[in-house]
Design a protein around this motif. Structure first.
Motif, PDB file in Angstrom:
ATOM      1  N   ILE A 115       0.844  -1.187   0.000  1.00 22.05           N
ATOM      2  CA  ILE A 115       0.000   0.000   0.000  1.00 22.05           C
ATOM      3  C   ILE A 115       0.883   1.242   0.000  1.00 22.05           C
ATOM      4  N   HIS A 172       0.834   5.795  -1.418  1.00 21.07           N
ATOM      5  CA  HIS A 172       0.224   6.825  -2.251  1.00 21.07           C
ATOM      6  C   HIS A 172       0.751   6.739  -3.674  1.00 21.07           C
ATOM      7  N   SER A 173       0.111   7.483  -4.553  1.00 21.42           N
ATOM      8  CA  SER A 173       0.512   7.513  -5.952  1.00 21.42           C
ATOM      9  C   SER A 173       1.978   7.939  -6.072  1.00 21.42           C
ATOM     10  N   LYS A 211       5.073   1.480  -5.931  1.00 21.09           N
ATOM     11  CA  LYS A 211       4.417   0.172  -5.791  1.00 21.09           C
ATOM     12  C   LYS A 211       4.493  -0.637  -7.087  1.00 21.09           C
ATOM     13  N   GLU A 230      -3.526  -2.924  -8.537  1.00 19.47           N
ATOM     14  CA  GLU A 230      -4.788  -2.171  -8.380  1.00 19.47           C
ATOM     15  C   GLU A 230      -5.945  -2.898  -9.066  1.00 19.47           C
ATOM     16  N   HIS A 243      -4.392   1.099  -2.865  1.00 17.55           N
ATOM     17  CA  HIS A 243      -4.227   2.296  -2.035  1.00 17.55           C
ATOM     18  C   HIS A 243      -5.325   2.335  -0.971  1.00 17.55           C
TER      19      HIS A 243
END
Ligand SMILES: Nc1ncnc2c1ncn2[C@@H]1O[C@H](COP(=O)(O)OP(=O)(O)OP(=O)(O)O)[C@@H](O)[C@H]1O
Ligand SMILES: [Mg+2]
Length: 335
Positions: free
Chosen positions: A37, A39-40, A44, A167, A200
């Motif tokens: 996990i 943030h943008s 990841k 995602e 996320h």
């Protein structure tokens, strides 16, 4: 199953190095569901794509199931990639091919099975993902959840040991997300597949993962069993994800507590302790009164847990704290 030793990655753009993953050492055990996990832009996808060498590492060593994949030649790499399936946020299906043909694609490319064997395998996969009746449809005729099921069936076609999910539920509504997560959990359980899953949303991690890594600016800032990381987050980034997922605003909460008298504490229960009548027992024994300021009972994967924020007044508060401290619960005194 997956080992990173000081693996790092920088992208070169217009002569400049953009660091995406700082030197990272990581182990993911066989049969685990491992969540990532962040943030943008945290790195990841870069980390995930290094696992199947869709990205070349800038340095370090990657071992998958005991094989140094950084040393593979083109033939070795093609073989190796059959052991690693991948699913994507936007499904990446071929729109001009039917569901059955999309699923058969990796098997045709591998060229190891006869036509009849491929047909049989596709039928089996359609059954596994619940799309028996949709074999001859085209992707445009499917819902998002159905498209992702095709993506999953295609990823499983070559009987991989590892499934990478980037995602995979982000484009789906909550109900469809639940169904797809259930399918992934089932695949993990029944096929013993190792799953690495990027999201996320802490809630996705909480529902299916065994372990989680929290990423921030190319660094894994926290890693551990989901219950541990979720219930006792150490790093500020992790804390933010957890509070966000519980819809808690820390500033608001602090204001609320200012109006409450007495000692404030938070109890965290896990497993069987979640259902033990501890609160009533301690109140009776020590004569304290309690009011519940916040609380939830939920599950982390298959383990129930509860978290209660209490204000204690009257009675022998120190004795009550000692009793909670000695019980099978985690005690934090907040004030
Ligand atoms: N092909 C590329 N070329 C140059 N820079 C890249 C490339 N891919 C990623 N980056 C950069 O590397 C960093 C990490 O990107 P990455 O895609 O791994 O993040 P992410 O955590 O997956 O983000 P998101 O949640 O938005 O998908 C970012 O700064 C990004 O701009
Ligand atoms: Mg990404």
């Amino acid at each position: 199953m997956i080992q990173f030793q000081s693996v790092h990655k920088a992208y070169r753009v217009a002569g400049r190095e953009i660091p995406a993953l700082q030197p990272t050492t990581l182990q993911i055990g066989s049969g685990q569901v491992f969540g990532i996990i962040g943030h943008s832009g945290a790195g990841k996808s870069t980390l995930l794509r290094l696992i199947n060498r869709l990205e070349e590492p800038s340095g370090g060593r990657i071992e998958i199931d005991g094989v140094d994949v950084t040393a593979l030649d083109a033939t070795g790499l093609r073989r190796f990639r059959q052991q690693v399936g991948m699913i994507f946020q936007h499904f990446n299906l071929l729109s001009s091919k039917t569901v059955a043909d999309n699923i058969a694609m990796p098997l045709r490319l591998a060229g190891e099975l006869s036509r009849a064997e491929i047909d049989a395998r596709v039928a089996e996969l359609l059954g596994r993902v619940g799309l028996q009746d949709h074999a001859n449809k085209y992707p445009a005729q499917l819902s998002g959840g159905q498209k992702q099921r095709v993506g999953i069936a295609r990823a499983l076609s070559t009987r991989p040991k590892i499934l990478l999910c980037d995602e995979a539920t982000s484009a789906l509504d909550p109900q469809t997300t639940t169904a797809v997560l259930q399918l992934l959990a089932e695949i993990n359980r029944e096929l013993g597949l190792t799953i690495v899953l990027i999201t996320h949303e802490m809630d996705v991690i909480r529902r299916v993962c065994d372990r989680v890594a929290v990423m921030d600016a190319g660094v894994i800032v926290e890693e551990g069993p989901v219950a541990e990381v979720f219930l006792h987050p150490q790093h500020p980034t992790t804390r933010r994800f957890v509070l966000e997922s519980e819809h808690v605003d820390e500033d608001e909460q602090r204001d609320d507590f200012a109006h409450v008298s007495g000692r404030i504490l938070r109890l965290t229960f896990q497993g069987e302790a979640t259902y033990a009548p501890l609160l009533g027992t301690v109140a009776r024994e020590t004569g304290v009164d309690y009011s519940i300021l916040a609380g939830r009972i939920d599950r982390i994967k298959d383990t129930p847990y509860g978290q209660l924020t209490l204000a204690l007044t009257g009675g022998d508060i120190d004795a009550a704290l000692a009793r909670f401290g000695a019980a099978d619960v985690h005690l934090e005194v907040l004030r």
